[in-house]
Design a protein around this motif. Structure first.
Motif, PDB file in Angstrom:
ATOM      1  N   MET A 286      17.894  53.798 105.680  1.00  0.00           N
ATOM      2  CA  MET A 286      16.819  53.647 106.678  1.00  0.00           C
ATOM      3  C   MET A 286      16.578  52.176 107.017  1.00  0.00           C
ATOM      4  SD  MET A 286      13.579  54.452 104.159  1.00  0.00           S
ATOM      5  CE  MET A 286      12.278  54.046 105.329  1.00  0.00           C
ATOM      6  N   SER A 287      16.128  51.957 108.246  1.00  0.00           N
ATOM      7  CA  SER A 287      15.782  50.589 108.667  1.00  0.00           C
ATOM      8  C   SER A 287      14.285  50.381 108.450  1.00  0.00           C
ATOM      9  CB  SER A 287      16.112  50.409 110.162  1.00  0.00           C
ATOM     10  OG  SER A 287      15.279  51.276 110.941  1.00  0.00           O
ATOM     11  N   VAL A 288      13.923  49.141 108.134  1.00  0.00           N
ATOM     12  CA  VAL A 288      12.511  48.750 107.997  1.00  0.00           C
ATOM     13  C   VAL A 288      12.284  47.514 108.853  1.00  0.00           C
ATOM     14  CG1 VAL A 288      10.719  47.935 106.404  1.00  0.00           C
ATOM     15  CG2 VAL A 288      12.366  49.683 105.643  1.00  0.00           C
ATOM     16  N   ASP A 289      11.303  47.589 109.769  1.00  0.00           N
ATOM     17  CA  ASP A 289      10.970  46.453 110.646  1.00  0.00           C
ATOM     18  C   ASP A 289       9.486  46.163 110.430  1.00  0.00           C
ATOM     19  OD1 ASP A 289      11.622  45.558 114.119  1.00  0.00           O
ATOM     20  OD2 ASP A 289       9.888  45.022 112.897  1.00  0.00           O
ATOM     21  N   LEU A 290       9.182  45.036 109.774  1.00  0.00           N
ATOM     22  CA  LEU A 290       7.788  44.634 109.528  1.00  0.00           C
ATOM     23  C   LEU A 290       7.511  43.357 110.305  1.00  0.00           C
ATOM     24  CD1 LEU A 290       7.800  45.055 105.604  1.00  0.00           C
ATOM     25  CD2 LEU A 290       6.923  46.696 107.294  1.00  0.00           C
ATOM     26  N   ARG A 291       6.317  43.271 110.939  1.00  0.00           N
ATOM     27  CA  ARG A 291       5.988  42.064 111.697  1.00  0.00           C
ATOM     28  C   ARG A 291       4.517  41.709 111.488  1.00  0.00           C
ATOM     29  NH1 ARG A 291       9.989  42.068 116.901  1.00  0.00           N
ATOM     30  NH2 ARG A 291      11.338  43.736 116.165  1.00  0.00           N
ATOM     31  N   ASN A 292       4.238  40.410 111.540  1.00  0.00           N
ATOM     32  CA  ASN A 292       2.850  39.958 111.423  1.00  0.00           C
ATOM     33  C   ASN A 292       2.772  38.525 111.934  1.00  0.00           C
ATOM     34  OD1 ASN A 292       0.201  39.238 110.504  1.00  0.00           O
ATOM     35  ND2 ASN A 292       0.319  40.923 109.011  1.00  0.00           N
ATOM     36  N   THR A 293       1.682  38.182 112.593  1.00  0.00           N
ATOM     37  CA  THR A 293       1.513  36.792 113.031  1.00  0.00           C
ATOM     38  C   THR A 293       1.199  35.904 111.827  1.00  0.00           C
ATOM     39  OG1 THR A 293      -0.776  37.421 113.496  1.00  0.00           O
ATOM     40  CG2 THR A 293       0.712  37.299 115.387  1.00  0.00           C
TER      41      THR A 293
END
Ligand code: HGY
Ligand code: MN
Ligand code: MN
Length: 414
Positions: A286-293
C-alpha cells in the motif's frame, strides 16, 4: 510606464497551445494520461520542444531529461527561469503543470512580438517526472537538478507499472540529455500553476500568492502474511495481510482527524495478492501519502503510522517492511519575490490571497538553490488529478499576465 510594464500576453494563443498540447495522451471523453517517459510524454515533449525552437529559443536537455529553453537576454547574466511539468497522472487534466510551461512560452512569444529582450535571459523549463505517478519520488527531475538526489540513484528508479528503469525509459524516448543535471545556474524561479484545491474559488479570489509548499512524506508498506481458505480458517489463526493494510488505512484517516486540518493522509494505491474473494490475502502493498505545513507534526505523524503498522503486523503474525519514497520538509518561498507576485497582481486590479501550496511542485525544489515563488489561479470545484479539472479562460490569462510582469521585473534587475 516602461515598454515592458505595458506588455500583456495573448490569451487566445495561450489557450490554443494548451489545447494542442492536450492532444498527447488525450483520454476518450476528456482528460489526459501522459505518465512520465511514456510514449505520450515523448510526443508531448517533442511538440513542446518544437514550440520552443519556433520561438527562437535554444533548447538543452539534461541527464535526467529536464528540458530547459533559453530566450537570450541583452546581457549574459544569470537567467530568470519559469516552467513546470508536462507529465500527468493517469487521470490528469489539461492544466496541471502544462499551464505553467505554456504560459512561460507565451511570455517569450509576447516579448518576441514586441521585439523586446530583457537584460537577463529568460528560461522556460519542464522537469522530468514531477507527478511521481510512475516513478517515485515526485519532483524527481527538479530534485536531481538541485542536488537533492544523485543522478545514478534517480536513473535506477523503477517504474511502478512495468519495472523499467528511469534511465532506460529516458534513452528509449530520446531524452537522456548530455547536459549535466545538477549544475543549474539560475537567478530565480517563478512557477505559475492551478491551485488544485478549493480555496481561491471559495473565497472568490483570482490570484493565489503562494508563500510556500507543505511537507510531503511518501512511503510504501508491504505486509507479508499467508493465504488460506476464507471459509475454513478461524479468525484467530489467520495471517491476513489485507486486514493489516485496511487497519492502517483507517488509522491514517483517524490520525488526520486527530491532528486537525493541516494534517492530510491518503492511501491511494493498494495491491492485494492473490486478490480473490475467498482467499485470505497473502500480501498487501500500500502507498502512504502524509502532508502537513508543520514539519515537526509531519514527522510525528509518520512515526505514529509506522509504529501502528508494526503493531498491527505483530498482532496478526504478519511480516512488515516499508520503503521511504519521499520525505520533503515544508518550504518557504522568497519573501521579496512573493511580494512581487502580490504587487503585480494588485497593479493589474486582481484580488489576491496569500496561501501555502497543498500540492508538491518543482518550485519547492528550485527554492533550495535560488529565490523562488509561485502564482496560483483557481481550480473549478477545487478539482485536480481528475479529468474534469478546469480553470476559466480569463483566469488563465490573468495568471499568465501576473507571471509575465513578475518575470520581466526580475529579468530587468541587475
Ligand atoms: O503529489 C503532488 O502533490 C504533485 O502533484 N506531484
Ligand atoms: Mn503539478
Ligand atoms: Mn499533479
Amino acid at each position: 510606464m516602461s515598454e515592458f510594464s505595458a506588455l500583456r500576453i495573448d490569451g487566445t494563443r495561450l489557450l490554443q497551445r494548451l489545447k494542442d498540447l492536450g492532444q498527447f495522451g488525450a483520454l476518450e471523453g476528456g482528460g489526459i494520461n501522459r505518465l512520465a517517459l511514456s510514449d505520450a510524454d515523448r510526443a508531448g515533449r517533442d511538440w513542446t520542444v518544437g514550440q520552443m525552437q519556433a520561438l527562437g529559443m535554444t533548447v538543452q536537455v539534461d541527464a535526467i531529461g529536464n528540458v530547459v529553453a533559453t530566450y537570450a537576454g541583452t546581457q549574459d547574466w544569470l537567467p530568470v527561469m519559469t516552467g513546470s511539468h508536462i507529465d500527468t497522472v493517469r487521470t490528469g487534466g489539461l492544466y496541471d503543470g502544462n499551464y505553467g510551461v505554456m504560459a512561460g512560452l507565451e511570455v517569450v512569444a509576447t516579448l518576441r512580438d514586441a521585439g523586446l529582450r530583457t537584460c537577463r535571459p529568460i528560461q522556460v523549463a519542464f522537469f522530468t517526472n514531477e507527478e511521481g505517478a510512475r516513478f517515485q519520488p515526485d519532483m524527481l527531475g527538479s530534485l536531481v537538478m538541485v542536488g537533492g538526489m544523485p543522478l545514478a540513484q534517480a536513473l535506477a528508479v523503477q517504474a511502478v507499472d512495468n519495472g523499467a528503469t528511469l534511465g532506460d525509459e529516458l534513452s528509449r524516448i530520446g531524452y537522456a540529455g548530455e547536459m549535466a543535471a545538477d549544475t543549474p545556474q539560475v537567478d530565480s524561479f517563478v512557477e505559475l500553476h492551478i491551485e488544485q484545491g478549493p480555496v481561491l474559488e471559495q473565497q472568490g479570489v483570482t490570484i493565489g500568492v503562494v508563500e510556500g509548499v507543505q511537507g510531503i512524506c511518501w512511503m510504501e508498506f508491504t505486509f507479508a502474511g499467508s493465504s488460506n481458505h476464507a471459509g475454513t480458517t478461524p479468525m484467530a489463526l489467520r495471517h491476513d495481510a489485507g486486514i493489516c493494510a485496511m487497519r492502517v488505512a483507517a488509522f491514517i484517516a483517524d490520525l488526520a482527524q486527530r491532528y486537525g486540518d493541516s494534517q492530510l493522509g491518503t492511501v491511494g494505491a493498494v495491491q492485494l495478492k492473490p486478490n480473490l474473494i475467498n482467499v485470505i490475502a497473502a500480501q498487501a502493498v500500500m502507498s502512504v501519502d502524509l502532508r502537513n505545513t508543520d514539519g515537526d507534526k509531519l514527522q510525528q505523524a509518520q512515526a505514529e503510522v509506522l509504529a501502528f503498522a508494526r503493531q498491527v503486523a505483530a498482532e496478526n503474525g504478519v511480516n512488515f517492511s516499508h520503503r521511504q519514497l519521499a520525505d520533503f520538509a515544508p518550504v518557504a518561498f522568497d519573501a521579496a519575490l512573493v511580494s512581487s507576485v502580490e504587487q503585480h497582481a494588485k497593479a493589474q486590479g486582481l484580488s489576491t490571497l496569500r496561501m501555502p501550496s497543498g500540492a508538491g511542485h518543482d518550485a519547492q525544489m528550485l527554492a533550495r538553490i535560488c529565490p523562488t515563488a509561485m502564482v496560483f489561479v483557481p481550480s473549478a470545484g477545487g478539482l485536480s488529478h481528475n479529468v474534469r479539472e478546469h480553470t476559466d479562460a480569463l483566469q488563465l490569462e490573468q495568471g499568465a499576465n501576473v507571471l509575465l510582469q513578475v518575470l520581466l521585473e526580475r529579468a530587468q534587475r541587475a
